[in-house]
Design a protein around this motif. Sequence first.
Motif, PDB file in Angstrom:
ATOM      1  N   MET A   1       0.702  -1.396  -0.090  1.00  0.00           N
ATOM      2  CA  MET A   1       0.016  -0.065  -0.071  1.00  0.00           C
ATOM      3  C   MET A   1       0.927   1.213   0.091  1.00  0.00           C
ATOM      4  SD  MET A   1      -3.067   1.027   0.307  1.00  0.00           S
ATOM      5  CE  MET A   1      -4.330   2.097   0.832  1.00  0.00           C
ATOM      6  N   VAL A   2       0.615   2.196  -0.939  1.00  0.00           N
ATOM      7  CA  VAL A   2       1.474   3.313  -1.115  1.00  0.00           C
ATOM      8  C   VAL A   2       0.925   4.355   0.008  1.00  0.00           C
ATOM      9  CG1 VAL A   2       2.252   5.116  -2.554  1.00  0.00           C
ATOM     10  CG2 VAL A   2       1.975   2.996  -3.529  1.00  0.00           C
ATOM     11  N   PRO A   3       1.769   5.031   0.525  1.00  0.00           N
ATOM     12  CA  PRO A   3       1.143   5.967   1.479  1.00  0.00           C
ATOM     13  C   PRO A   3       0.647   7.086   0.990  1.00  0.00           C
ATOM     14  CG  PRO A   3       3.609   5.439   2.370  1.00  0.00           C
ATOM     15  CD  PRO A   3       3.198   4.738   0.925  1.00  0.00           C
ATOM     16  N   ALA A   4      -0.460   7.736   1.466  1.00  0.00           N
ATOM     17  CA  ALA A   4      -1.352   8.636   0.656  1.00  0.00           C
ATOM     18  C   ALA A   4      -0.346   9.818   0.606  1.00  0.00           C
ATOM     19  CB  ALA A   4      -2.409   8.962   1.423  1.00  0.00           C
ATOM     20  N   GLU A   5       0.415  10.152   1.521  1.00  0.00           N
ATOM     21  CA  GLU A   5       1.222  11.623   1.717  1.00  0.00           C
ATOM     22  C   GLU A   5       1.903  11.642   0.629  1.00  0.00           C
ATOM     23  OE1 GLU A   5       1.260   9.349   4.265  1.00  0.00           O
ATOM     24  OE2 GLU A   5       3.446   9.189   5.014  1.00  0.00           O
ATOM     25  N   LEU A   6       2.454  10.547   0.014  1.00  0.00           N
ATOM     26  CA  LEU A   6       3.630  10.615  -1.021  1.00  0.00           C
ATOM     27  C   LEU A   6       2.918  11.111  -2.301  1.00  0.00           C
ATOM     28  CD1 LEU A   6       5.759   7.357  -0.560  1.00  0.00           C
ATOM     29  CD2 LEU A   6       6.246   9.976  -0.292  1.00  0.00           C
ATOM     30  N   ASN A   7       1.733  10.977  -2.663  1.00  0.00           N
ATOM     31  CA  ASN A   7       1.170  11.531  -3.846  1.00  0.00           C
ATOM     32  C   ASN A   7       1.048  12.880  -3.874  1.00  0.00           C
ATOM     33  OD1 ASN A   7       0.558   9.469  -5.737  1.00  0.00           O
ATOM     34  ND2 ASN A   7      -0.931   8.536  -4.411  1.00  0.00           N
ATOM     35  N   SER A   8       2.003  13.538  -4.843  1.00  0.00           N
ATOM     36  CA  SER A   8       1.962  14.852  -5.061  1.00  0.00           C
ATOM     37  C   SER A   8       0.676  15.235  -5.598  1.00  0.00           C
ATOM     38  CB  SER A   8       3.102  15.214  -5.787  1.00  0.00           C
ATOM     39  OG  SER A   8       4.369  15.501  -5.483  1.00  0.00           O
ATOM     40  N   PRO A   9       0.207  16.375  -5.150  1.00  0.00           N
ATOM     41  CA  PRO A   9      -1.244  16.655  -5.689  1.00  0.00           C
ATOM     42  C   PRO A   9      -0.912  17.428  -7.143  1.00  0.00           C
ATOM     43  CG  PRO A   9      -0.578  18.663  -4.240  1.00  0.00           C
ATOM     44  CD  PRO A   9       0.636  17.278  -3.987  1.00  0.00           C
ATOM     45  N   GLY A  10      -2.142  17.159  -7.836  1.00  0.00           N
ATOM     46  CA  GLY A  10      -2.008  17.752  -9.099  1.00  0.00           C
ATOM     47  C   GLY A  10      -1.746  16.762 -10.229  1.00  0.00           C
ATOM     48  N   TYR A  11      -1.697  15.600  -9.847  1.00  0.00           N
ATOM     49  CA  TYR A  11      -1.415  14.335 -10.792  1.00  0.00           C
ATOM     50  C   TYR A  11      -2.467  13.571 -10.835  1.00  0.00           C
ATOM     51  CZ  TYR A  11       3.278  16.475 -11.728  1.00  0.00           C
ATOM     52  OH  TYR A  11       4.159  17.105 -11.838  1.00  0.00           O
ATOM     53  N   GLU A  12      -3.379  13.062 -11.891  1.00  0.00           N
ATOM     54  CA  GLU A  12      -4.518  12.384 -11.625  1.00  0.00           C
ATOM     55  C   GLU A  12      -4.064  10.857 -12.024  1.00  0.00           C
ATOM     56  OE1 GLU A  12      -7.889  11.577 -10.395  1.00  0.00           O
ATOM     57  OE2 GLU A  12      -7.345  13.436 -10.385  1.00  0.00           O
ATOM     58  N   ILE A  13      -4.108  10.078 -10.785  1.00  0.00           N
ATOM     59  CA  ILE A  13      -3.548   8.695 -11.165  1.00  0.00           C
ATOM     60  C   ILE A  13      -5.052   7.691 -11.168  1.00  0.00           C
ATOM     61  CG2 ILE A  13      -2.663   6.659  -9.954  1.00  0.00           C
ATOM     62  CD1 ILE A  13      -0.841   8.781  -8.556  1.00  0.00           C
ATOM     63  N   PRO A  14      -5.163   7.034 -12.054  1.00  0.00           N
ATOM     64  CA  PRO A  14      -6.421   6.336 -12.123  1.00  0.00           C
ATOM     65  C   PRO A  14      -6.688   5.406 -11.094  1.00  0.00           C
ATOM     66  CG  PRO A  14      -4.918   5.873 -14.281  1.00  0.00           C
ATOM     67  CD  PRO A  14      -4.390   6.811 -13.186  1.00  0.00           C
ATOM     68  N   PRO A  15      -7.900   5.298 -10.520  1.00  0.00           N
ATOM     69  CA  PRO A  15      -8.191   4.756  -9.349  1.00  0.00           C
ATOM     70  C   PRO A  15      -7.613   3.189  -9.127  1.00  0.00           C
ATOM     71  CG  PRO A  15     -10.238   5.767 -10.155  1.00  0.00           C
ATOM     72  CD  PRO A  15      -9.155   5.691 -11.149  1.00  0.00           C
ATOM     73  N   GLU A  16      -7.515   2.648 -10.532  1.00  0.00           N
ATOM     74  CA  GLU A  16      -7.308   1.062 -10.182  1.00  0.00           C
ATOM     75  C   GLU A  16      -5.693   0.947 -10.236  1.00  0.00           C
ATOM     76  OE1 GLU A  16      -8.693   2.708 -12.832  1.00  0.00           O
ATOM     77  OE2 GLU A  16      -7.470   2.283 -14.801  1.00  0.00           O
ATOM     78  N   ALA A  17      -4.968   2.019 -10.232  1.00  0.00           N
ATOM     79  CA  ALA A  17      -3.309   2.108 -10.131  1.00  0.00           C
ATOM     80  C   ALA A  17      -2.978   2.755  -8.914  1.00  0.00           C
ATOM     81  CB  ALA A  17      -2.830   2.739 -11.220  1.00  0.00           C
ATOM     82  N   ARG A  18      -3.989   3.238  -8.267  1.00  0.00           N
ATOM     83  CA  ARG A  18      -3.421   4.150  -6.908  1.00  0.00           C
ATOM     84  C   ARG A  18      -2.610   3.382  -5.986  1.00  0.00           C
ATOM     85  NH1 ARG A  18      -8.738   7.996  -6.715  1.00  0.00           N
ATOM     86  NH2 ARG A  18      -7.973   9.203  -8.557  1.00  0.00           N
ATOM     87  N   ASN A  19      -2.936   2.042  -5.754  1.00  0.00           N
ATOM     88  CA  ASN A  19      -2.078   1.341  -4.833  1.00  0.00           C
ATOM     89  C   ASN A  19      -0.682   0.763  -5.310  1.00  0.00           C
ATOM     90  OD1 ASN A  19      -3.876   1.690  -2.640  1.00  0.00           O
ATOM     91  ND2 ASN A  19      -4.898  -0.279  -2.973  1.00  0.00           N
TER      92      ASN A  19
END
Length: 210
Positions: A1-19
């Motif tokens: 599971m990728v920690p949520a705080e690592l995702n920079s805002p402003g980039y859209e990642i498809p829901p199925e790839a978010r983990n």
Amino acid sequence: MVPAELNSPGYEIPPEARNQVVITTLDRIYNWGRSASVWPMMFGLACCAIEMICTAASRFDLARFGMEIMRPSPRQSDLMIVSGTVTKKMIPIIVRLYNQMPEPKYVLAMGACASGGGPFKEGYNVVSGVDKFIPVDVYVPGCPPTPQALLYGLMKIQEKIRGESIKSARWYQKGPDAAETPIPLLGPDLIDPRKIEFIKSVQAKRNQEA
Ligand code: SF4
């Protein structure tokens, strides 16, 4: 599971790839790794150290913060928790240990004694705050602070680490390393080598007046 705080805002990642996929900055991932693996140095000075030991035990569990590996050597530590009364006899050793820690390094003053001398502030044998000799990043008040208070202080250290940048970090700058803190001299009383010129000038003035 990728920690949520690592995702920079402003980039859209498809829901199925978010983990599986993360888009982030170098600073964020570097600081996330550092802040989640801080290794405190294993030493204690007085009653506050008992609370620090409790913090590392199962009820409070420092392992949640990646800090459970208290190192017995300053060469392998990046956090100095000054837990207890700093005496004039002990400060030369504390400064030597601090100088031996590699960069990046942080200092947490735990309790009233380490922060300002505490109940012994005017004592003949006590240093009124470890920050008279080494730079302190976080102060935790209390006599003694509870394990919860120490955990809060440790989270503040993590916050500080996460706010740093590779571009401006002092340990990556060109030029000579930061000067070591001179080790205080313990004679009849404690002498800070940085004040020797001042002490000499006062002595010379007194000699002239005599
Ligand atoms: S702050 Fe209080 S509990 Fe901590 S070392 Fe000083 S006297 Fe002991």
